[in-house]
Enzyme design. Structure first.
Site: not given
Length: 658
Positions: A349, A378, A396, A398, A400, A482, A528
């Site tokens: 992000c 992670r 991911q 991912d 945004h 979320k 997100h």
């Protein structure tokens, strides 16, 4: 005249003598409808033999519900801990919570538990079960609790860590609860544990349980703490449900993505890589490419703009974003380069925020949807790493979305619908559960109005899609609430995959803005979303759901051509060429093995179609079709088969059977 209290259930209200228990209240209210394990008193879980307060609303908590099973399993965890301490008197016991489909308890013992130990522990549990020991609740003070568990260091640590100023104490100052196991005839105590409860009334009320396995587990999940021995078990409301669960576990063991990854040459996780890291081998890489191609094409078609971002960034970036403050324990340690500290990225992000700020944005161009297949790292504790299902390095899908306040609900609803399309495409059907997670205790400070508005926007968006939802209180991210979307696989297991989050904190922390129609700067909202969740996790779920037998459009090898003898290799090659011309992934088995061995190998490799060709097929330009699933067919015209499989692939047909 003795004092009385009033209790109710729905519209029914009754008067009871003061001191009446929950089970007495439920009986008088005629509110028992099944196998009851505890009660709900004004929404709080409550022991059946515990007195209820005046004016309370009382309901039953039943063994065939998730909450009821949790009570049952926690009671069995106590039963197991008592059995362990009977057989291993020097054992120190830590915690034993219920978990999804079961329970565990952690112990410090002189040596690891063995399979024989598990058998002995389970046998002792059954003996204790037949004693009909009662679970008796008692509230005690901190001082009494510390004295009671003087020889139990883990219990003492739990007690000492609790700030009693934040605990609602009774009139006697008690702030801790213990449960004593007491024999039915008298007050002889057999075991005691620190616990909030509630519990079932007595040990003989356990219908069915089974101990499953042992594992090492660090105390509090931290590698700088002692290694304890964890025993896992399961408990159910009936022997039938236990048998069904054990059968499911055996089926899940056969489908384990790590085992199938090795057997089908999909993935490789050698020790040299380290826990939670995997290599996609060619077969797995082909499946992954289909996933990535689909999501890339769909994001472009839905108005997203692609970016590529680095794998590391200076610590300053993570300081601004709040990750160092709120997420540091899951980040890898920093590295120093030319006098500056850098970190591997745990999330994409902040990079996408920087992409948004690469130039001034107008309200007219919002929403701006930025997408990336971004790999993150992670530091998951070794005790929770689980192949690709819980990894340390993963990619991911991912995205945004930067939007105006009036666009938030539309964008979130579109993300949820996007997730539904993905689940259908990849064979998981409709979402099995949608959960809206609200503000956690540990969150970025301030902006209460922002949290409330964001949570309401999530509710409005999900309601617009027509999906049912539940609320998971306090389970949101530190920067915003979320939506978690779950799916159910072919053997009934539920997986949390998609996440959609609303973020008003990061735009504030990075001071990002757009120019409104009034010529002034305005703060955008940020959404997100990761639909696969992670490529690796979704891949693992598919491997297990399909049992390695991917639908044709996803399969690494879609067709294997098997000539009955070497003299027909040329025709087999012509068949393969015709298929390749239509984009089909095909291989000719020109090995020296027997025909039967070649066909068995195609089946073992879970190739969707094996085509057997010999003299008659070559003369007639046909194939004998032997599918992995379904009926065999002979004398199928080659052109017809090519057209059939090309259509099947183009339509992305999915069959979950395996």
């Amino acid at each position: 005249m003795s004092a009385s209290i009033s209790v109710r259930h729905g519209d029914t209200r009754v008067e009871l003598q003061a001191g009446a228990t929950a089970i007495q209240a439920l009986k008088e209210l005629d509110a028992i409808r099944g196998q009851i394990v505890a009660a709900l008193v004004d929404g709080e879980q409550w022991d059946l033999d515990r007195p209820v307060p005046d004016g309370a609303e009382v309901a039953g908590l039943y063994a065939d519900t998730d909450q009821g099973r949790a009570v049952l399993r926690h009671s069995v965890a106590h039963l197991m801990a008592q059995a362990v301490t009977d057989l291993f008197p020097d054992a120190k016991w830590a915690i034993g919570p219920p978990i999804e489909d079961g329970f565990y308890y952690d112990f410090e013992v002189a040596r690891p538990f063995t399979p024989d130990d598990l058998e002995a522990i389970e046998a002792r549990m059954r003996e204790l079960q037949q004693q009909k020991q009662r679970f008796v609740r008692e509230d005690i003070s901190r001082e009494d609790a510390l004295e009671l568990f003087a020889d139990q260091p883990y219990k003492r640590e739990i007690i000492e860590r609790v700030d009693t100023s934040e605990v609602e104490a009774g009139s006697d100052g008690a702030s801790f609860t213990v449960y004593r196991n007491v024999l039915p005839d008298g007050d002889e105590e057999t075991w005691v544990d620190l616990c909030k409860g509630p519990h079932i009334p007595s040990t003989d009320r356990v219908p069915a349980f089974k101990l499953l396995r042992t594992a090492g587990a660090y105390w509090r999940g931290r590698e700088d703490q002692p290694m304890l021995q964890r025993i896992y078990g399961t408990a159910w409301e009936s022997k039938k449900r236990l048998t069904e669960h054990l059968e499911m576990l055996e089926e899940a063991r056969k489908r384990d993505h790590r085992r199938l990854g090795r057997e089908l040459e999909l993935t490789y996780a050698p020790e040299e890589l380290g826990p939670g890291l995997s290599i996609f081998l060619p077969n797995g890489a082909i499946v992954r490419k289909q996933m990535e191609d689909w999501i890339r094409n769909e994001t472009l078609a839905r108005g997203y703009e692609p970016v590529y971002t680095p794998h590391i960034a200076k610590e300053d970036l993570w300081q601004i974003s709040g990750h160092l403050e709120n997420y540091a324990e899951l980040m890898y340690p920093g590295m120093e380069v030319e006098g500056a500290a850098y970190r591997l990225k745990p999330m994409n992000c902040p990079f996408h925020i920087l992409a948004f700020t690469s130039r001034t944005r107008s309200y007219r161009e919002l929403p701006v949807r930025i997408a990336e297949l971004g790999t993150v790292y992670r530091y998951e504790r070794s005790g929770v790493v689980n192949g690709m299902l819980r990894a340390r390095g993963f990619t991911q899908d991912d995205s945004h979305i930067f939007c105006r306040p009036d666009q938030v609900v539309d964008e979130v609803a579109a993300c949820v619908e996007f997730a539904r399309d993905l689940y259908r495409t990849f064979g998981l059907g409709e979402p099995s559960r949608v959960a809206i997670s609200t503000r956690p205790e540990k969150s970025l400070p301030g902006n209460d109005e922002g949290w409330e508005a964001a949570e309401q926007a999530l509710v409005d968006a999900v309601e617009r899609t027509g999906l049912e939802y539940e609320k998971d209180a306090g389970e949101g991210a530190f920067y915003g609430p979320k939506i978690d979307i779950h799916a159910r696989d072919a053997i009934g297991r539920e997986w949390q995959l998609t996440t959609v989050q609303i973020d008003f904190n990061l735009p504030e922390r990075f001071d990002i803005s757009y120019i409104g129609d009034d010529g002034e700067k305005h703060r955008p909202f940020m959404v997100h979303r990761a639909l696969f969740g992670s490529i690796e996790r979704f891949f693992a779920v598919m491997v297990e759901s399909f049992n390695g037998a991917f639908p044709t459009w996803l399969a690494p090898q879609q067709v294997r051509v098997v000539p009955v003898a070497g003299e027909f290799d040329d025709y087999a090659g012509a068949v393969a060429d015709a298929l390749r011309a239509r984009g089909v992934r095909v291989q000719v088995d020109a090995s020296d093995g027997t025909l039967g061995a070649k066909i068995r190998d195609a089946q073992t490799s879970k190739v969707p179609y094996a085509l057997v060709v010999g003299g008659s097929e070559a003369d007639a330009r046909t194939v004998a079709v032997r599918p992995y699933r379904g009926d065999q067919r002979k004398d199928v015209a080659l052109d017809d088969f090519v057209a059939e499989i090309a259509a099947e692939i183009a339509e992305r047909r999915v069959d979950q059977a395996s």
